[in-house]
Design a protein around this motif. Structure first.
Motif, short mmCIF file in Angstrom:
data_model
loop_
_atom_site.label_atom_id
_atom_site.label_comp_id
_atom_site.label_asym_id
_atom_site.label_seq_id
_atom_site.Cartn_x
_atom_site.Cartn_y
_atom_site.Cartn_z
N ALA A 198 34.85 36.51 42.88
CA ALA A 198 34.32 36.74 41.53
C ALA A 198 33.16 35.79 41.24
CB ALA A 198 35.43 36.57 40.50
N THR A 199 33.31 34.53 41.61
CA THR A 199 32.25 33.55 41.39
C THR A 199 31.00 33.93 42.16
OG1 THR A 199 33.85 31.79 41.01
CG2 THR A 199 31.62 31.12 41.63
N ARG A 200 31.17 34.27 43.43
CA ARG A 200 30.02 34.64 44.26
C ARG A 200 29.35 35.91 43.75
NH1 ARG A 200 28.73 33.69 49.94
NH2 ARG A 200 29.83 31.72 49.55
N ALA A 201 30.15 36.87 43.27
CA ALA A 201 29.60 38.15 42.81
C ALA A 201 29.08 38.08 41.37
CB ALA A 201 30.67 39.23 42.90
N GLY A 202 29.46 37.03 40.64
CA GLY A 202 29.03 36.92 39.25
C GLY A 202 29.75 37.88 38.33
N VAL A 203 31.03 38.14 38.63
CA VAL A 203 31.83 39.02 37.78
C VAL A 203 33.10 38.29 37.36
CG1 VAL A 203 30.95 41.08 38.94
CG2 VAL A 203 33.12 40.10 39.68
N ASN A 204 33.77 38.85 36.37
CA ASN A 204 35.01 38.27 35.89
C ASN A 204 36.15 38.61 36.88
OD1 ASN A 204 37.50 37.87 34.43
ND2 ASN A 204 36.24 37.74 32.58
N PRO A 205 36.97 37.62 37.27
CA PRO A 205 38.09 37.92 38.18
C PRO A 205 38.99 39.03 37.68
CG PRO A 205 37.88 35.55 37.86
CD PRO A 205 36.92 36.21 36.91
N THR A 206 39.12 39.14 36.35
CA THR A 206 39.99 40.19 35.77
C THR A 206 39.51 41.57 36.19
OG1 THR A 206 40.37 38.74 33.90
CG2 THR A 206 40.97 41.03 33.62
N SER A 207 38.20 41.76 36.27
CA SER A 207 37.67 43.06 36.68
C SER A 207 38.10 43.39 38.11
CB SER A 207 36.14 43.05 36.62
OG SER A 207 35.71 42.82 35.30
N ILE A 208 38.12 42.38 38.96
CA ILE A 208 38.52 42.59 40.36
C ILE A 208 40.01 42.90 40.44
CG2 ILE A 208 38.69 41.51 42.63
CD1 ILE A 208 36.13 39.97 41.98
N TYR A 209 40.82 42.11 39.73
CA TYR A 209 42.27 42.37 39.75
C TYR A 209 42.58 43.76 39.22
CZ TYR A 209 43.37 37.46 40.78
OH TYR A 209 43.48 36.23 41.38
N ARG A 210 41.87 44.15 38.16
CA ARG A 210 42.13 45.46 37.55
C ARG A 210 41.80 46.59 38.53
NH1 ARG A 210 40.08 44.43 32.82
NH2 ARG A 210 37.95 44.90 33.40
N ARG A 211 40.74 46.44 39.29
CA ARG A 211 40.33 47.51 40.20
C ARG A 211 41.10 47.53 41.51
NH1 ARG A 211 34.81 50.30 40.80
NH2 ARG A 211 35.19 51.55 42.64
N TRP A 212 41.35 46.33 42.10
CA TRP A 212 41.95 46.28 43.43
C TRP A 212 43.38 45.72 43.46
CZ3 TRP A 212 36.62 45.27 43.00
CH2 TRP A 212 35.80 46.17 43.69
N GLY A 213 43.82 45.07 42.42
CA GLY A 213 45.20 44.56 42.39
C GLY A 213 45.34 43.17 42.99
N ASP A 214 45.02 43.01 44.26
CA ASP A 214 45.11 41.69 44.87
C ASP A 214 44.04 41.55 45.96
OD1 ASP A 214 46.04 42.79 47.35
OD2 ASP A 214 48.10 42.72 46.65
N VAL A 215 43.94 40.35 46.49
CA VAL A 215 42.88 40.06 47.46
C VAL A 215 43.05 40.88 48.74
CG1 VAL A 215 43.99 38.06 48.58
CG2 VAL A 215 41.48 38.21 48.44
N HIS A 216 44.28 41.15 49.14
CA HIS A 216 44.49 41.91 50.38
C HIS A 216 43.98 43.35 50.24
CE1 HIS A 216 46.65 38.59 52.05
NE2 HIS A 216 47.47 38.56 51.01
N GLN A 217 44.23 43.96 49.09
CA GLN A 217 43.74 45.32 48.85
C GLN A 217 42.21 45.34 48.82
OE1 GLN A 217 45.56 48.16 48.73
NE2 GLN A 217 47.30 46.88 49.28
N LEU A 218 41.63 44.33 48.18
CA LEU A 218 40.17 44.27 48.11
C LEU A 218 39.56 44.08 49.50
CD1 LEU A 218 37.37 43.98 46.88
CD2 LEU A 218 37.95 41.62 46.27
N LEU A 219 40.08 43.13 50.26
CA LEU A 219 39.53 42.88 51.60
C LEU A 219 39.70 44.10 52.50
CD1 LEU A 219 40.54 39.17 52.30
CD2 LEU A 219 38.44 40.08 51.28
N ALA A 220 40.82 44.78 52.38
CA ALA A 220 41.03 45.99 53.17
C ALA A 220 40.01 47.06 52.81
CB ALA A 220 42.45 46.52 52.98
#
Length: 196
Positions: A45-67
């Motif tokens: 989130a920091t690197r992308a310049g977005v709120n971590p909540t947006s990432i959690y809401r879309r992908w759930g967790d880091v494993h789902q996002l990385l996959a």
């Protein structure tokens, strides 16, 4: 046209597409820098310049996002080149595969799919897209009257070997090696009908 419809029509993709691209890029960079096991959603989130909540809401967790990021890089949508010959089609495909998985981003994505997800669905989708490419190559060859290996043989004797050698750093694994695998496979299956 209503004002809302006009705004939507003039911004294809819009903010959502930009956020998605920024998150994918940030995740890829961090995977390359740290390895998939050392990447977190707050860092992405920091690197992308977005709120971590947006990432959690879309992908759930880091494993789902990385996959999801790894799958987007390992499961190409492009069609394999049609050179007019089965041997050359397979050789070009093998070289492009090797270039892709040997790149920093490709290697990191390969490691991510193998190590960072317990769900075999992502691995299955990545392999299925590669198998679809091989199906297309073999279908073209069959239409030209050429005989050759099956899709399973190409996956086992070219794709699997290239993935293994790249993951374990076995040298030489270069263009000549990839083309050699194609030559060996075609020599071993000259009369096999092109089929999956």
């Amino acid at each position: 046209m209503a004002p809302t419809e006009q705004r939507t029509a003039s911004r294809p993709g819009g903010r959502s597409a930009r956020v998605l691209a920024a998150v994918h890029q940030a995740a890829t960079e961090l995977i390359c820098e740290r390895g998939p096991e050392n990447v977190s959603i707050p860092a992405i989130a920091t690197r992308a310049g977005v709120n971590p909540t947006s990432i959690y809401r879309r992908w759930g967790d880091v494993h789902q996002l990385l996959a999801a990021v790894a799958e987007s890089r390992l499961a190409p949508e492009s069609l394999p080149e049609d050179t007019g010959s089965l041997r050359e089609d397979l050789a070009v495909w093998a070289e492009e595969l090797l270039d892709h998985i040997s790149s920093t981003e490709g290697y990191a994505s390969l490691r991510t799919v193998i190590n960072a997800t317990a769900d075999g669905e992502v691995r299955h989708r990545c392999l299925s897209k590669r198998a679809d490419q091989v199906d297309l190559i073999l279908g073209r060859a069959k239409a030209r009257g050429e005989s050759g290996p099956t899709t399973a043989q190409v996956m086992d004797r070219i794709l699997a070997l290239l993935h293994f050698r790249v993951l374990f750093g076995v040298e030489p694994t270069d263009s000549a090696y990839a083309r050699g695998l194609v030559d060996e496979l075609l020599a071993a299956s000259p009369a096999t009908e092109c089929a999956r």
